[in-house]
Design an enzyme around this catalytic site. Structure first.
Site, mmCIF file in Angstrom:
data_model
loop_
_atom_site.group_PDB
_atom_site.id
_atom_site.type_symbol
_atom_site.label_atom_id
_atom_site.label_comp_id
_atom_site.label_asym_id
_atom_site.label_seq_id
_atom_site.Cartn_x
_atom_site.Cartn_y
_atom_site.Cartn_z
ATOM 1 N N SER A 48 93.049 60.776 35.189
ATOM 2 C CA SER A 48 94.198 60.296 35.950
ATOM 3 C C SER A 48 94.203 60.637 37.430
ATOM 4 C CB SER A 48 95.504 60.811 35.321
ATOM 5 O OG SER A 48 95.744 60.152 34.110
ATOM 6 N N SER A 64 96.791 57.950 35.962
ATOM 7 C CA SER A 64 98.223 57.839 36.178
ATOM 8 C C SER A 64 98.691 58.368 37.539
ATOM 9 C CB SER A 64 98.973 58.581 35.079
ATOM 10 O OG SER A 64 98.637 59.958 35.072
ATOM 11 N N LYS A 92 102.690 64.145 42.914
ATOM 12 C CA LYS A 92 102.948 63.227 41.804
ATOM 13 C C LYS A 92 104.225 63.601 41.066
ATOM 14 C CE LYS A 92 100.516 61.628 37.599
ATOM 15 N NZ LYS A 92 99.270 61.816 36.821
#
Length: 444
Positions: free
Chosen positions: A178, A154, A78
């Site tokens: 997330s 996220s 990420k």
């Protein structure tokens, strides 16, 4: 499934061992897929280094065997997590000119030491400040099950890349859900370990007292391999617990207000665990709503502290939703923050005592399934609420508690549904217990 299918870690290991597949061939295949990914999951590829590492690891594999189950396996990270040589842009134009990171984040360094090959950076909701995955400078990530729907966030890119079959494993972060939310919406496994189990050094912060590094995986086998490499617990035999586990299914209204398909999936999962000789019992979670209410004062105060200076200078470079959300966090004062922290500690103790005889909780991961891109509101039961609240409310308590939790895809329900398993930590349950139960559910 062919041995070179990127989503099958076990098949990759067999292919490497038999000589039917090399790390170079595997990485070349993955890079080809990621170059042409239709889900907007990828923000940067590290092709030259990935291929160079694959060649060196292939030689090492032939001469000495694998360093770990991830030897020669392509993994994505990420874009809140530093990868040496690549910028960490965090999904934001604020960091459009960010220089390449000088060093790997601690978790990335662990992956490389285990022989994993980091192929690139993956999409994130801007600064990790949102659960939908459709607010970011590069545009929205798209759900592999329906390109017109959100991935959740996220950790949007990691979930999409794993769900699309590009990667067997990816690394994300989880501050309120997330990792687990996009795992649920995309139909993959998402593990948030206990607080502090994995280092956050080299990770752009959202709320330091709530931030966790986690992983997204195609299946429990890949998740266990990733967990054992990242946590470095030493060699262990991945077998089930020696005693009968007690799984509590909360019956409070807080947990039951969901899409009816999600409620049905939880009931079926409880039945499946009971049939597998897991002791399943109804439980209550006293004052869970009050505990959840402490989340925003804590997150808001800490997130605003991270961004206050940049907001004052470059507010226009944030996505409008992120700018508005962060500015609203300014309303939380130090008194609100300290009171919320104190309340959270008190209620955590109450809940731990109340659940002392339960090893694991089984809940829905989210109240809803993936919504259309850009949707702001949704109806759950008779209540109109925001999409963000419907996604976050069932995951965020476990960031406050610091308990490990995993989202497991429910079988055969159309748009994916996530089942959340939470180790209470009260009876010795841990991440391995959760992955053992995840494996049972996936086998049903």
């Amino acid at each position: 499934m062919r041995a070179d299918a990127p989503g099958a870690l076990a098949a990759l290991q067999v292919g490497f061992a038999d000589g039917d597949l090399t790390p170079v061939e595997h990485v070349e295949s993955v890079l080809q897929r990621l170059r042409h990914d239709p889900h907007n999951a990828v923000v940067a590829l590290d092709e030259e280094r990935a291929l160079r590492d694959a060649a060196a690891l292939a030689v090492e594999l032939r001469r000495r065997g694998p360093r770990s189950p991830l030897h020669g396996v392509a993994i994505g990270v990420k874009d809140l997590i530093d990868v040496a040589g690549l910028p960490t842009r965090a999904g934001s134009a604020v960091r459009a000119e960010a220089p390449p990171a000088r060093a790997d984040a601690a978790v990335v360094a662990r992956l490389r030491r285990a022989g994993a090959i980091v192929v690139g950076k993956l999409h994130t909701h801007e600064f990790g400040h949102g659960p939908t995955g459709d607010v970011a400078a590069p545009g929205p990530a798209r759900n592999p099950h329906d390109l017109g729907r959100i991935t959740g966030g996220s950790s949007s890119g990691p979930a999409a890349a794993v769900a699309a079959g590009h990667l067997p494993l990816a690394i994300g972060t989880d501050t309120g859900g997330s990792v687990r939310i996009p795992a649920a919406l995309c139909g993959v496994l998402g593990l948030k370990p206990r607080w502090g189990a994995l280092p956050t050094r080299g990770v752009f912060p959202l709320s330091p007292s709530l931030d966790h590094v986690g992983l997204l995986a195609a299946d429990p086998y890949a998740a266990l391999a990733g967990w054992e490499v990242l946590a470095a617990p030493g060699p262990q035999d991945p077998v089930g617990p020696p005693r009968r586990l007690r799984v509590g299914v909360p019956y409070d209204r807080y947990w039951s207000e969901t899409d009816p398909i999600i409620s049905l999936a939880v009931a079926r999962a409880a039945h499946a665990l009971d049939a597998a000789e897991i002791h399943v019992v109804p439980v209550s979670t006293p004052e869970i709503g009050q505990l959840a209410a402490t989340y925003m004062p804590i997150l808001g105060r800490e997130a605003y502290a991270v961004h206050a200076g940049t907001l004052a200078e470059r507010a226009a470079d944030y996505q409008p939703a992120t700018e508005a959300g962060l500015k609203s966090c300014a309303e939380y004062r130090e008194h609100d923050y300290q009171q919320a922290k104190q309340t959270a500690r008190r209620l955590s103790g109450t809940l731990s005592t109340h659940l002392a005889d339960v090893d694991v909780l089984l809940t829905p991961t989210t109240r809803i399934r993936a919504t259309p891109l850009g949707a702001q509101f949704v109806t759950v039961g008779q209540e109109r609420t925001t999409v963000a609240a419907a996604l976050l409310e069932l995951t965020l308590p476990f960031n406050l508690l610091g308990w490990p939790a995993v989202s497991v895809p429910a079988p055969g329900v159309g748009l994916p549904v996530g089942l959340q398993l939470v180790a209470t930590g009260c009876a010795g349950s841990d991440e391995r217990t959760l992955l053992y139960l995840a494996r049972l559910l996936q086998a049903t």
